[in-house]
Write an enzyme that holds these catalytic residues in place. Structure first.
Site, mmCIF file in Angstrom:
data_model
loop_
_atom_site.group_PDB
_atom_site.id
_atom_site.type_symbol
_atom_site.label_atom_id
_atom_site.label_comp_id
_atom_site.label_asym_id
_atom_site.label_seq_id
_atom_site.Cartn_x
_atom_site.Cartn_y
_atom_site.Cartn_z
ATOM 1 C CE1 TYR A 106 -4.038 -1.902 0.044
ATOM 2 C CE2 TYR A 106 -3.165 -2.992 1.994
ATOM 3 C CZ TYR A 106 -4.111 -2.905 0.986
ATOM 4 O OH TYR A 106 -5.127 -3.831 0.915
ATOM 5 C CG ASP A 167 -2.728 -12.080 5.312
ATOM 6 O OD1 ASP A 167 -3.181 -13.233 5.371
ATOM 7 O OD2 ASP A 167 -3.375 -11.123 4.860
ATOM 8 C CG HIS A 406 2.816 -7.690 -2.212
ATOM 9 N ND1 HIS A 406 1.666 -7.467 -1.510
ATOM 10 C CD2 HIS A 406 3.809 -7.627 -1.312
ATOM 11 C CE1 HIS A 406 1.963 -7.285 -0.233
ATOM 12 N NE2 HIS A 406 3.250 -7.377 -0.086
ATOM 13 C CE1 TYR A 487 -9.030 -3.960 2.106
ATOM 14 C CE2 TYR A 487 -9.269 -2.845 4.219
ATOM 15 C CZ TYR A 487 -8.624 -3.758 3.416
ATOM 16 O OH TYR A 487 -7.569 -4.484 3.922
ATOM 17 N NE ARG A 488 -4.739 -1.000 4.484
ATOM 18 C CZ ARG A 488 -4.201 -1.968 5.215
ATOM 19 N NH1 ARG A 488 -4.767 -3.158 5.244
ATOM 20 N NH2 ARG A 488 -3.134 -1.771 5.934
#
Ligand code: ADP
Length: 544
Positions: A106, A167, A406, A487-488
């Site tokens: 993110y 996670d 990622h 959502y993000r």
């Protein structure tokens, strides 16, 4: 081009003069100590999850030097955060708070505005201020990781207390909660599980929310709302304040916990599977986030590079994935469900029976007995996570590519089969177009489903990076056209995502702008975070 050498001068914000920057640094050194201020002049090392940088996005989607800091400051207390915020106003320099900066996928620790000063709260504000074993609550500073909290609870002998972990357990509990992250026990919605915050506002005032505003209270971590407007939400996914303390509720051990695994044969059965999951989840037979992963992840989790399995371009074909899967415990399948049941054995057995019967109505479903799995199988890592034990196993997929990085595409939908298929097809179309592998997973929170696509790309290859960015933009636009929003999202995609929440002439963003301009008149705090730009930057070509 990666910066591999020391540089003499840090990158400073556009339009900021070097001499003003030097004066600003001298001033902050006087306020918090020279040893707690670090200029970003070293080589930019991407490191890895445990040795992540606090200077830039380790998983860069654009040139490594695009999203970098000029310096990092390390406060030790709320008072020092206040000093930093007042200093930033005086020198009108953008600052960007992080807790531990492990928000990989993110944007990591990177600031949105190049040359911002990172306020790294995680290094010195690491106190667990309270753990109350009776009410099952705790109060934390930003530098407390899921691991640290877990270990402290174990060492205090509070065997009945669980924490909730995402996670990967190395991130900050507070950082994850203010970014509205999720985990995998029944307390997985971290924002919902919090109670009370202490926040330094962008002009330096300090507030405590909820019961924390009442001197002498002992209910700050118990009753989140207090009296009057409920403010906490505006300090999440925003740039309206720096959160310096957070209260979290802790789940008592429900009397036991046990994982289970079920595979489904055909990719096109996704809709049927989601239809089976929905009533089980809403009835709370499935009590935690229900997670259905595509079989590509079973293969990627073996930790071998993609080239080991397939040499062609584009996504690895499903037939090849299924062929590899047929040699693994999951067998020939397209989807794998990792679940967990809670409570004493007789309760768990009852829930397992109901779930198994429901899952087996999907043709080709195969229930895999826990006992048949080897001890090093990923299943046991999922079982630990679902029982509040932090893990790192998820990192194995990063070996899929050299320089494996990622980025997440995280749309929200109803937990309906037809919605899951729509999102799956959008992701598939864009991944084919951009020649990337798609790592999708359906995660059902309760009434909402997150169709998380984790895209793994090679950050050493400019083409792979450009494709990943193009793929993200394409998926966001197509999903919005079908009524889905994220959502993000990654720092660089925040403007686009915020722009999709545009009902009534962007009324919501105008409301955010009003709050931003009122709380942060000089626009110093994390400009651009979540698409919110202070007046000084707004409509001046910063938005992407
Ligand atoms: P983690 O290490 O848990 O993954 P980060 O520290 O990277 O979390 O935080 C995620 C994002 O949330 C940051 O990039 C930042 O924008 C925001 N954030 C983190 N901590 C704070 C805080 N204490 N106050 C305000 N915003 C924060």
């Amino acid at each position: 081009v990666p910066r591999t050498e020391n540089v003499e001068l840090p990158i400073i914000p556009t339009g900021y003069s070097r001499s003003r920057f030097n004066s600003a640094i001298e001033a902050i050194e006087l306020l918090i100590g020279r040893q707690n201020v670090e200029l970003n002049v070293k080589p930019l090392v991407d490191g890895w999850y445990l040795e992540h940088p606090n200077t830039h996005d380790a998983f860069h989607l654009v040139e490594q030097e695009e999203l970098v800091s000029s310096a990092t400051v390390y406060p030790a207390s709320t008072e020092e955060v206040v000093h930093i915020v007042k200093w930033a106003n005086q020198y009108e320099i953008p600052i960007y708070p992080i807790s531990m900066g492990r928000n990989l996928g993110y944007g990591g620790a990177a600031p949105r505005v190049r040359g911002s000063v990172i306020v790294d709260l995680g290094k010195r504000m690491t106190k667990i201020l309270d753990i109350d074993p009776d009410t099952c609550t705790c109060l934390l500073e930003p530098g407390v990781s899921f691991y640290a909290l877990y270990e402290e609870i174990q060492s205090r002998g509070h065997k009945h207390l669980w924490i909730d972990v995402p996670d990967l357990g190395g991130g900050s509990v507070l950082g994850n909660t203010v970014d509205r992250g999720v985990g995998y026990t029944p307390y997985g919605n971290h924002y919902e599980a919090h109670s009370g915050m202490e926040v330094v506002l962008p002009t330096g005032e300090v507030i405590r929310t909820g019961m924390g505003a009442l001197p002498g209270n002992n209910t700050w971590q118990i009753f989140p709302y207090g009296f009057g407007p409920y403010a906490d939400g505006i300090f999440t996914q925003s740039n309206f304040g720096i959160v310096t303390k957070i209260g979290m509720t802790l789940m008592p051990n429900p009397g036991g916990s046990e994982g289970f695994m079920c595979t489904f044969k055909e990719e096109e059965d996704l809709a049927k599977i989601v239809e089976v999951i929905r009533p089980l989840r809403i009835r709370n037979i499935l009590e935690n986030v229900a997670q259905l992963k595509h079989v590509v992840q079973e293969v990627a989790l073996l930790g071998k590079p993609r080239s080991h399995w397939y040499k062609g371009k584009g996504a690895v074909p499903l037939e090849r994935l299924r062929e590899i899967a047929s040699t693994l415990p999951c067998g020939d399948c397209s989807w794998v469900y990792y679940g967990n049941v809670y409570g004493p054995k007789e309760h768990r057995d009852e829930k397992l029976k109901i779930t198994r019967e429901a899952f087996e109505t999907v043709p080709g479903a195969r229930w895999i007995p826990r006992e048949s799995l080897p001890r090093d199988h990923y299943f046991f890592s999922r079982e630990n996570i679902a029982s509040g034990v932090p893990e790192f196993e998820e990192l194995r997929w990063l070996n899929w590519h050299e320089n494996g990085s990622h980025v997440f595409f995280s749309p929200v939908s109803a937990p309906r089969g037809e919605d899951a298929l729509k999102l799956f097809n959008i992701a598939k179309k864009w991944h084919q177009e951009c020649e990337l592998d798609s790592f999708p997973a359906c995660c059902v929170g309760l009434r909402e489903m997150y169709f998380i696509v984790n895209m793994v790309y090679d950050r050493g290859d400019p083409v792979s990076k450009a494709n990943a960015y193009r793929c993200m933009r394409g998926m966001i636009a197509d999903a919005a056209a079908e009524g889905f929003g994220e959502y993000r999202t990654h720092l660089l995609l925040a403007d686009q995502v915020a722009g999709t929440y545009s009902w009534n002439n962007n009324a919501l963003m105008q409301f955010h702008n009003t709050i931003k301009d009122s709380l942060d008149p000089n626009g110093i705090l994390a400009p651009g975070r979540n698409g919110i730009w202070p007046k000084k930057y707004r409509n001046k070509s910063w938005e992407l």
